[in-house]
Design a protein around this motif. Sequence first.
Motif, short mmCIF file in Angstrom:
data_model
loop_
_atom_site.label_atom_id
_atom_site.label_comp_id
_atom_site.label_asym_id
_atom_site.label_seq_id
_atom_site.Cartn_x
_atom_site.Cartn_y
_atom_site.Cartn_z
N VAL A 42 1.07 -1.12 0.49
CA VAL A 42 0.41 -0.17 0.12
C VAL A 42 1.01 1.15 -0.07
N GLY A 43 2.16 1.02 1.55
CA GLY A 43 2.68 2.42 1.05
C GLY A 43 3.86 2.65 -0.07
N LYS A 44 3.55 1.32 -0.59
CA LYS A 44 4.45 1.03 -2.65
C LYS A 44 3.98 2.29 -3.37
N ASN A 45 2.72 1.50 -3.31
CA ASN A 45 1.48 2.07 -4.17
C ASN A 45 1.28 3.37 -3.91
N SER A 46 1.03 3.72 -3.15
CA SER A 46 0.31 5.19 -2.18
C SER A 46 1.67 6.19 -3.07
N ARG A 47 3.15 6.05 -2.73
CA ARG A 47 4.67 7.17 -3.91
C ARG A 47 4.09 6.78 -5.09
N HIS A 48 3.65 5.61 -5.23
CA HIS A 48 3.22 5.16 -6.62
C HIS A 48 3.06 6.57 -7.36
N GLN A 49 1.71 6.45 -6.48
CA GLN A 49 -0.08 7.41 -7.66
C GLN A 49 0.16 8.69 -6.88
N SER A 50 0.82 8.64 -6.21
CA SER A 50 1.64 10.68 -5.81
C SER A 50 2.50 10.98 -6.54
N GLU A 51 3.42 10.59 -7.12
CA GLU A 51 4.43 10.51 -8.03
C GLU A 51 3.64 10.99 -9.10
N LYS A 52 2.21 10.15 -9.47
CA LYS A 52 1.51 10.53 -11.09
C LYS A 52 1.24 11.59 -10.37
N ILE A 53 0.09 11.77 -9.81
CA ILE A 53 -0.94 13.27 -9.46
C ILE A 53 0.70 14.53 -9.70
N ARG A 54 1.25 14.43 -9.08
CA ARG A 54 2.18 15.59 -8.92
C ARG A 54 2.87 16.04 -10.34
N SER A 55 3.36 14.67 -10.81
CA SER A 55 3.58 14.71 -11.97
C SER A 55 2.26 15.60 -13.50
N GLN A 56 1.36 15.09 -13.21
CA GLN A 56 0.01 15.77 -13.59
C GLN A 56 -0.20 17.24 -13.33
N ALA A 57 0.33 17.74 -11.72
CA ALA A 57 -0.23 18.77 -11.45
C ALA A 57 0.68 19.24 -11.78
N GLY A 58 2.16 19.07 -12.16
CA GLY A 58 2.71 19.89 -12.57
C GLY A 58 3.00 20.24 -13.88
N ALA A 59 2.62 18.75 -15.21
CA ALA A 59 2.08 19.12 -16.02
C ALA A 59 1.05 20.33 -16.49
N GLY A 60 -0.05 20.13 -15.48
CA GLY A 60 -0.99 20.91 -15.62
C GLY A 60 -1.25 22.39 -15.52
N TYR A 61 0.33 22.70 -14.18
CA TYR A 61 0.49 24.09 -13.87
C TYR A 61 1.64 25.02 -14.60
N GLU A 62 1.87 24.25 -15.74
CA GLU A 62 2.37 24.52 -16.71
C GLU A 62 2.24 25.53 -17.93
N GLU A 63 1.18 24.25 -18.61
CA GLU A 63 0.35 24.73 -19.33
C GLU A 63 -0.80 25.79 -18.66
N LEU A 64 -1.45 25.53 -17.34
CA LEU A 64 -1.84 27.01 -17.26
C LEU A 64 -1.18 28.48 -16.99
N LEU A 65 -0.16 27.90 -16.26
CA LEU A 65 0.93 29.35 -16.94
C LEU A 65 1.21 29.83 -18.23
N SER A 66 1.39 29.01 -18.82
CA SER A 66 1.75 29.27 -20.63
C SER A 66 0.15 30.22 -20.68
N ARG A 67 -0.77 29.38 -20.51
CA ARG A 67 -1.33 29.59 -21.72
C ARG A 67 -2.26 31.57 -20.99
N SER A 68 -2.08 31.28 -19.51
CA SER A 68 -2.46 32.44 -18.87
C SER A 68 -1.19 34.16 -19.64
N GLU A 69 0.20 33.56 -19.18
CA GLU A 69 1.22 34.43 -20.14
C GLU A 69 0.26 34.60 -21.41
#
Length: 114
Positions: A42-69
């Motif tokens: 469960v800990g390993k799966n949680s780390r994997h999911q959190s890394e996946k969500i973090r990368s998706q959030a980072g990509a979304g943030y970059e896209e949002l920043l680009s669109r706002s610029e």
Amino acid sequence: MSYSIFQSGRSRRNGTFHNLESGIEEQVEALRDELAELTRLVGKNSRHQSEKIRSQAGAGYEELLSRSEDLLRELQHGYERGTTEMRDTVRKHPLATLGAAAAFGLAIAFLARR
């Protein structure tokens, strides 16, 4: 002789209880091992999911920043075009601009009186 009959019965019961007790202890130990493995998974799966969500959030943030610029640049260009058009209109029609400004001032004064 009666002593040996009772003694042999007790030893069988103690042996049975001992076997039962050791079987339960083995099951408890096996459950602990399974629980530890499950916790690790469960800990390993949680780390994997959190890394996946973090990368998706980072990509979304970059896209949002680009669109706002891009949106900010469009707003700046629109403001510059509006300013240029207004200056050109004022230069081409100075009397109409003064009349519109006077009418606007009178309307504000009329509304402020109420």
